[in-house]
Design a protein around this motif. Structure first.
Motif, mmCIF file in Angstrom:
data_model
loop_
_atom_site.group_PDB
_atom_site.id
_atom_site.type_symbol
_atom_site.label_atom_id
_atom_site.label_comp_id
_atom_site.label_asym_id
_atom_site.label_seq_id
_atom_site.Cartn_x
_atom_site.Cartn_y
_atom_site.Cartn_z
ATOM 1 N N VAL A 69 0.823 -1.207 0.000
ATOM 2 C CA VAL A 69 0.000 0.000 0.000
ATOM 3 C C VAL A 69 0.857 1.256 0.000
ATOM 4 N N LYS A 70 0.254 2.345 -0.477
ATOM 5 C CA LYS A 70 0.815 3.699 -0.438
ATOM 6 C C LYS A 70 2.127 3.842 -1.211
ATOM 7 N N LEU A 71 2.180 3.242 -2.409
ATOM 8 C CA LEU A 71 3.362 3.387 -3.248
ATOM 9 C C LEU A 71 3.300 4.731 -3.963
ATOM 10 N N ASN A 72 4.420 5.471 -3.957
ATOM 11 C CA ASN A 72 4.432 6.719 -4.713
ATOM 12 C C ASN A 72 4.623 6.411 -6.200
ATOM 13 N N ASP A 73 4.492 7.411 -7.036
ATOM 14 C CA ASP A 73 4.540 7.204 -8.490
ATOM 15 C C ASP A 73 5.846 6.591 -8.969
ATOM 16 N N ASN A 74 6.980 7.044 -8.416
ATOM 17 C CA ASN A 74 8.281 6.509 -8.858
ATOM 18 C C ASN A 74 8.446 5.041 -8.496
#
Length: 91
Positions: A69-74
């Motif tokens: 969960v909560k992976l940033n775009d990069n």
């Protein structure tokens, strides 16, 4: 019971090794359901991905679950490039 584990900011070789040991210890103590929180993570390399894949295989042997969960775009971009977004449950 779901075990929440925070992924380090820079999920590379040193941090990956430490996290692998922590997760394997938890699995050996009969914990098989994990929520990996990527809210602090801004970078993941092949070592970090390798840890996730090996832990995923161990958890599957015990019919457990692994959710990211909560992976940033990069970070999400790395999962898509490696097609691991098709392997892991990512929310």
């Amino acid at each position: 019971m779901i075990n929440t584990v925070m992924i380090p900011r820079n999920f590379a070789i040193d941090e990956a090794t430490e996290l692998r040991e922590k997760l394997i210890d938890m699995i050996e103590n009969n914990k098989y359901d994990f929520l990996l929180d990527f809210s602090n993570c801004t970078f993941i390399d092949s070592t970090g991905l390798g840890v996730l894949v090996s832990v995923y295989k161990r958890i599957n042997e015990h019919k457990g679950s692994l959710k990211l969960v909560k992976l940033n775009d990069n970070v999400m971009k790395v999962f898509k490039l490696t097609r691991l977004d098709k392997v892991f449950e990512i929310n």
